[in-house]
Design a protein around this motif. Sequence first.
Motif, short mmCIF file in Angstrom:
data_model
loop_
_atom_site.label_atom_id
_atom_site.label_comp_id
_atom_site.label_asym_id
_atom_site.label_seq_id
_atom_site.Cartn_x
_atom_site.Cartn_y
_atom_site.Cartn_z
N THR A 1 -28.94 141.20 -3.61
CA THR A 1 -28.71 139.61 -4.11
C THR A 1 -28.02 138.92 -3.09
N GLY A 2 -28.34 137.46 -3.24
CA GLY A 2 -27.54 136.54 -2.35
C GLY A 2 -27.60 137.03 -1.02
N SER A 3 -28.80 137.59 -0.34
CA SER A 3 -28.85 138.18 0.92
C SER A 3 -29.51 137.11 1.83
N VAL B 1 -31.83 132.34 -3.95
CA VAL B 1 -32.58 131.13 -4.44
C VAL B 1 -32.34 130.23 -3.36
N GLY B 2 -31.53 130.28 -2.51
CA GLY B 2 -31.22 129.24 -1.47
C GLY B 2 -32.27 128.66 -0.64
N ARG B 3 -32.28 127.51 0.03
CA ARG B 3 -33.28 126.93 0.88
C ARG B 3 -32.30 126.64 2.14
N ALA B 4 -33.03 126.52 3.26
CA ALA B 4 -32.48 125.87 4.50
C ALA B 4 -32.50 124.32 4.41
N ARG B 5 -31.47 124.11 5.08
CA ARG B 5 -31.03 122.60 4.82
C ARG B 5 -32.29 121.79 5.82
N GLU C 1 -37.06 125.76 3.47
CA GLU C 1 -37.68 127.09 3.52
C GLU C 1 -36.68 127.92 2.70
N PHE C 2 -37.00 128.82 1.79
CA PHE C 2 -36.23 129.97 1.14
C PHE C 2 -35.59 130.62 2.53
N LEU C 3 -34.03 130.91 2.30
CA LEU C 3 -33.41 131.70 3.36
C LEU C 3 -33.74 133.04 3.03
N ALA C 4 -34.39 133.61 2.02
CA ALA C 4 -34.63 134.72 2.06
C ALA C 4 -35.71 135.27 3.00
N ASN C 5 -36.74 134.27 3.10
CA ASN C 5 -38.09 134.47 3.92
C ASN C 5 -37.47 134.48 5.38
N GLN C 6 -36.62 133.71 5.58
CA GLN C 6 -35.81 133.85 7.19
C GLN C 6 -35.36 135.21 7.37
N THR D 1 -37.35 135.47 -4.51
CA THR D 1 -36.59 134.06 -4.92
C THR D 1 -35.86 133.79 -6.00
N GLN D 2 -36.35 134.56 -7.19
CA GLN D 2 -35.80 134.41 -8.50
C GLN D 2 -34.23 134.36 -8.49
#
Length: 301
Positions: A13-15, A39-43, A47-52, A68-69
């Motif tokens: 989580t939070g990765s 759940v965070g997104r790039a500024r 885009e979701f940070l998780a996808n990156q 991303t839940q």
Amino acid sequence: MGNMVKDKVVVITGSGAGIGRDFALAFAASGAKVVVNDVGRARDSDEFLANQVVDEIRAAGGEAIAATQSIATWDSAHEIIQKAIDAYGRIDCVVNNAGIVRDRFFFKMSEEEWKAVIDVHLNGSFYMSRAAAPHFKEQNGGSIVHMTSTSGLIGNFGQSNYSAAKMAIVGLSKSIALDMAKFNVRSNCIAPWAWTAMTATIPEDTPENKARVAKMKKMEAGKIAPLAVYLASDAAAHVSGQIFGVRANEIYFFNQIRMIRSLHRDGGWTPETIAEHAMPAFESSFFPNVPSLTLTPWDPI
């Protein structure tokens, strides 16, 4: 890196950034199949940070998917674990790393600041661990790695919400270790020292906070990951209910609360005899109220 957790399915989580991102990359490099939760997104792109992070892992030859839940509700935590099951057929480890801070002196803290931190750190750790528990039981094995903090273990200024959550996580971890031992499920805590996006929000509004932040900026988040990988591996099958810490190149092992002195009085105690005899006997063993930074005054190496 190696194959210490080869083919294990790990939810972190939070990765999407910080310590969690380093965990995800390290687990993947050690052979794990990683569910990157954030759940965070790039500024810059939304885009979701998780996808990156998933893209980084796949580019390096690893296996990963994004989830991303939020971890802060029962249902969404179960959805994250189910996503791991649907993708990989099992779950071997949950790393409860996600966190936020809402630092404020206790006498100024709002209800929202209290609840927000408790929901993510404590409730999120419970929901994720609880969602994984039936799967761990069924397969007779699993590992949970929780993030605690010296803010809870020792204490800190302006963090009563965070400190309370992080100390409660220690109790949660111990209970999981006891309740799940017969199913070969382990639960341990890590107290990380690292400069991350979360710790970057700590206000530098007091001399103590300025000193604390200056030292934290020297500590690399990536130094925490090897211990988390180890605790998820079969090599740590005998390690459960313990508390560790990582500070740059140092690894700590923390003691846990135990009775250290006792005093017996025939016929029992009154408030007056406690004042006259018990407290004077105990006072030499009292612990000073100091922030955690006071107990680690040397520079990290």
